[in-house]
Scaffold this active site. Structure first.
Site, PDB file in Angstrom:
ATOM      1  CB  CYS A 100     -41.679 -56.291 -32.267  1.00  0.00           C
ATOM      2  SG  CYS A 100     -42.293 -56.753 -30.638  1.00  0.00           S
ATOM      3  NE  ARG A 134     -44.843 -55.268 -22.682  1.00  0.00           N
ATOM      4  CZ  ARG A 134     -45.613 -55.349 -23.772  1.00  0.00           C
ATOM      5  NH1 ARG A 134     -46.880 -55.680 -23.660  1.00  0.00           N
ATOM      6  NH2 ARG A 134     -45.112 -55.101 -24.957  1.00  0.00           N
ATOM      7  CG  HIS A 197     -38.102 -52.929 -30.571  1.00  0.00           C
ATOM      8  ND1 HIS A 197     -38.967 -52.492 -31.532  1.00  0.00           N
ATOM      9  CD2 HIS A 197     -38.793 -53.825 -29.833  1.00  0.00           C
ATOM     10  CE1 HIS A 197     -40.142 -53.102 -31.373  1.00  0.00           C
ATOM     11  NE2 HIS A 197     -40.058 -53.912 -30.347  1.00  0.00           N
TER      12      HIS A 197
END
Ligand code: GLN
Length: 248
Positions: A100, A134, A197
């Site tokens: 990320c 997001r 993640h």
């Protein structure tokens, strides 16, 4: 095996910016690598790289996690200082996992949603544009090399690969690099960039073992990787099944 017997094998894991670039449990990637090495009787030496310190060139595996835009801005002065050594190591085939925020900074630049340009290392052929909304949720992808990869993503940056760059995987469900072209991550030499993640490696041990195998081959020759002992990953298989069934 060239310079050691199996009882004294060890690998150096360089962890980039552990204070600023380490969110959503990304520390679990380091933990997974060290445990999977130790379970096989291989010593894991962790070398943290903090801004302002000399870069540890004796890296066998390079690891970097996610971070907020603010954390990325903090380390941007240090990035040019480690660009040369990092590029040399990655191009020489040192395995790496960049997640990320660090993945974005291995690209050419990251333009935040506030309009700030954070210059990247330019090691990966990609750039990132920050957006107002997001991209958040569980994600499933498929890779020719690693099979199904399962994780969790949370980013405002949309990443666009260069024309010849190889994605790590294709998105099955979720957003991936940008929510538009179905690509996720990048695979360059033995370095992997990804938005996943979860953390990634406990859920996807095949990727942990890829990094370990590359590192063993580089350091001890290909026999060392071929003889890598299989581990019992039954709990992981069960966890993956549950993670996959969760709604985004
Ligand atoms: N700050 C970046 C973004 O939101 C990276 C986030 C992260 O590392 N999870 O795009």
């Amino acid at each position: 095996m060239s310079d050691s017997d199996s009882s004294t094998r060890s690998l150096n894991i360089v962890h980039l910016y552990p204070h600023e670039m380490n969110i959503y449990g990304d520390f679990g990637n380091l933990l997974t690598l060290t445990r999977r090495l130790q379970w096989r009787g291989i010593e894991a030496v962790v070398l943290d790289h903090h801004a302002g310190n000399p870069f540890p060139m004796q890296a066998d595996i390079i690891l970097g996690g996610g971070g907020q835009d603010s954390g990325q801005a903090v380390i941007q002065q240090d990035l040019p200082l480690i660009q040369g050594p990092l590029r040399e190591l990655i191009e020489a085939g040192v395995p790496a996992l960049l997640v990320c925020g660090t993945y974005q900074l291995f690209g050419k630049y990251f333009k935040t949603s506030a309009g700030q340009i954070i210059e990247g290392l330019g090691i990966f052929d990609l750039h990132t544009i920050g957006c107002e909304s997001r991209l958040i949720g569980n994600i499933v992808t498929r890779s020719d090399t690693f099979g199904e990869i399962i994780g969790y993503e949370n980013h405002s940056g949309k990443t666009y690969l260069g024309r010849d760059a190889l994605p790590l995987a294709r998105v099955v469900s979720g957003a991936g690099n940008n929510g538009e072209d179905k690509t996720e991550g990048i695979h360059h030499r033995n370095a992997l960039g990804t938005y996943l993640h979860g953390p990634l490696l406990p859920k996807n041990p095949q990727i942990a073992d890829y990094l370990i195998s590359c590192a063993l081959t580089n350091r001890y020759g290909s026999d060392a990787a071929v003889s890598l002992e299989l581990l019992d990953d039954e709990l992981t298989v069960q966890a993956r099944r549950i993670a996959k069934s969760r709604p985004r």
